[in-house]
Design a protein around this motif. Structure first.
Motif, PDB file in Angstrom:
ATOM      1  N   GLN A   1     -54.663  -1.095  36.730  1.00  0.00           N
ATOM      2  CA  GLN A   1     -53.351  -1.459  36.229  1.00  0.00           C
ATOM      3  C   GLN A   1     -52.274  -1.015  37.213  1.00  0.00           C
ATOM      4  O   GLN A   1     -52.325   0.076  37.755  1.00  0.00           O
ATOM      5  N   PHE A   2     -51.300  -1.882  37.415  1.00  0.00           N
ATOM      6  CA  PHE A   2     -50.205  -1.627  38.345  1.00  0.00           C
ATOM      7  C   PHE A   2     -48.968  -1.252  37.524  1.00  0.00           C
ATOM      8  O   PHE A   2     -48.493  -2.044  36.713  1.00  0.00           O
ATOM      9  N   PHE A   3     -48.476  -0.063  37.762  1.00  0.00           N
ATOM     10  CA  PHE A   3     -47.393   0.484  36.948  1.00  0.00           C
ATOM     11  C   PHE A   3     -46.026   0.305  37.594  1.00  0.00           C
ATOM     12  O   PHE A   3     -45.875   0.331  38.820  1.00  0.00           O
ATOM     13  N   GLY A   4     -45.033   0.161  36.743  1.00  0.00           N
ATOM     14  CA  GLY A   4     -43.652   0.236  37.173  1.00  0.00           C
ATOM     15  C   GLY A   4     -43.202   1.684  37.253  1.00  0.00           C
ATOM     16  O   GLY A   4     -43.957   2.595  36.876  1.00  0.00           O
TER      17      GLY A   4
ATOM     18  N   LEU B   1     -60.936   5.795  36.011  1.00  0.00           N
ATOM     19  CA  LEU B   1     -59.985   5.652  37.105  1.00  0.00           C
ATOM     20  C   LEU B   1     -59.221   6.955  37.278  1.00  0.00           C
ATOM     21  O   LEU B   1     -58.997   7.700  36.323  1.00  0.00           O
TER      22      LEU B   1
ATOM     23  N   TYR C   1     -55.468   8.160  38.730  1.00  0.00           N
ATOM     24  CA  TYR C   1     -54.141   7.748  39.144  1.00  0.00           C
ATOM     25  C   TYR C   1     -53.393   8.967  39.665  1.00  0.00           C
ATOM     26  O   TYR C   1     -53.592  10.084  39.206  1.00  0.00           O
TER      27      TYR C   1
ATOM     28  N   GLU D   1     -41.686   8.250  39.743  1.00  0.00           N
ATOM     29  CA  GLU D   1     -42.395   7.024  40.093  1.00  0.00           C
ATOM     30  C   GLU D   1     -43.469   6.754  39.057  1.00  0.00           C
ATOM     31  O   GLU D   1     -43.902   7.656  38.332  1.00  0.00           O
ATOM     32  N   GLY D   2     -43.912   5.499  38.997  1.00  0.00           N
ATOM     33  CA  GLY D   2     -45.026   5.190  38.110  1.00  0.00           C
ATOM     34  C   GLY D   2     -46.336   5.635  38.727  1.00  0.00           C
ATOM     35  O   GLY D   2     -46.430   5.871  39.930  1.00  0.00           O
ATOM     36  N   PRO D   3     -47.382   5.779  37.914  1.00  0.00           N
ATOM     37  CA  PRO D   3     -48.693   6.141  38.447  1.00  0.00           C
ATOM     38  C   PRO D   3     -49.203   5.067  39.403  1.00  0.00           C
ATOM     39  O   PRO D   3     -48.971   3.874  39.182  1.00  0.00           O
ATOM     40  N   THR D   4     -49.886   5.490  40.434  1.00  0.00           N
ATOM     41  CA  THR D   4     -50.515   4.539  41.352  1.00  0.00           C
ATOM     42  C   THR D   4     -52.015   4.780  41.362  1.00  0.00           C
ATOM     43  O   THR D   4     -52.482   5.923  41.344  1.00  0.00           O
ATOM     44  N   PHE D   5     -52.743   3.701  41.394  1.00  0.00           N
ATOM     45  CA  PHE D   5     -54.196   3.749  41.355  1.00  0.00           C
ATOM     46  C   PHE D   5     -54.731   4.431  42.612  1.00  0.00           C
ATOM     47  O   PHE D   5     -54.251   4.187  43.726  1.00  0.00           O
TER      48      PHE D   5
ATOM     49  N   LEU E   1     -56.138   1.609  28.829  1.00  0.00           N
ATOM     50  CA  LEU E   1     -56.562   2.850  29.463  1.00  0.00           C
ATOM     51  C   LEU E   1     -56.253   4.016  28.536  1.00  0.00           C
ATOM     52  O   LEU E   1     -55.186   4.073  27.944  1.00  0.00           O
TER      53      LEU E   1
END
Lengths: 114, 114
Positions: A103-106, B34, B36, B42-46, B102
């Motif tokens: 999932q790609f978060f804002g 996963l 993150y 900032e939003g979480p990044t994978f 998730l």
């Protein structure tokens, strides 16, 4: 844009007021999620949209919360009669479809209810 | 009922050493995991993921290990760098579910000291 955008980045409101949070996902991402992160907590699932299917609202904490997704793209999360416990960071995320788990978060909207 | 647990709220390591972040889960239906990474504001990044059919997945300095019998996974970062300082969230998903949501742990704040 290249990434997920959310607006506003910060919102301070008075208890009892309504707020509307916006999410603009990556173009082509058919699945869209809303999560919230309260202080010291993990991300809590709120609602899920997939294509034209009925949304999964199982995570919404009360009937003061609602969300819609227009045209399969932009989504708005509305909180009516805000309470102090609604203060949190609200995050939107998208995926290209059911085949992808990533999932790609804002960047999130930080909501503070006074 | 917390289905994904990260029992260490914080971890501090020296630059160049190994960072090991742990995660436990209780729901045996979870079949994809996963990690993150989240910087402030900032939003979480994978970062990296692993399917339950594997016990290890490696990507550069990052390796995730899965022990299904113990319902435990860990993220190893070697060598750790100051830029790795962030909150790390473990997340799990059940591919057979209807919404691919998730389920997140509360996160571990990693600080890598120069």
């Amino acid at each position: 844009g290249a990434g997920v955008s959310q607006s506003p980045s910060n919102k301070v409101t008075e208890k009892g007021k309504d707020v509307e949070l916006r999410c603009d996902p990556i173009s082509g991402h058919t699945a869209l999620y809303w999560y919230r992160q309260s202080l010291g907590q993990g991300l809590e699932f709120l609602i899920y949209f997939q294509g034209n299917s009925a949304p999964d609202k199982s995570g919404l904490p009360s009937d003061r919360f609602s969300a819609e997704r227009t045209g399969g793209s932009v989504s708005t999360l509305t909180i009516q009669r805000t309470q102090q416990e609604d203060s949190a960071v609200y995050l939107c995320a998208g995926t290209p479809g059911l085949a992808s788990h990533e999932q790609f978060f804002g960047p999130g909207t930080r909501l503070t209810v006074l | 009922d917390q289905q994904v647990k990260q029992n260490s709220p914080s971890l501090s390591v020296q630059e160049g050493r190994i960072s090991i972040l742990n995660c436990d889960y209780t729901n045996s239906m979870f079949d994809y995991f996963l990690w993150y990474k989240k910087y402030p504001a900032e939003g979480p990044t994978f970062l990296i993921s692993i399917s339950s059919i594997k016990d290890k997945n490696e990507d550069g300095r990052f390796t995730v290990f899965l022990n299904k019998s113990a319902k435990h996974l860990s993220l190893h970062i070697v060598p750790s760098q100051p830029g790795d300082s962030a909150v790390y969230f473990c997340a799990a998903i059940w591919s057979g579910g209807s919404n691919y949501k998730l389920t997140f742990g509360k996160g571990t704040l990693l600080t890598v000291n120069p």
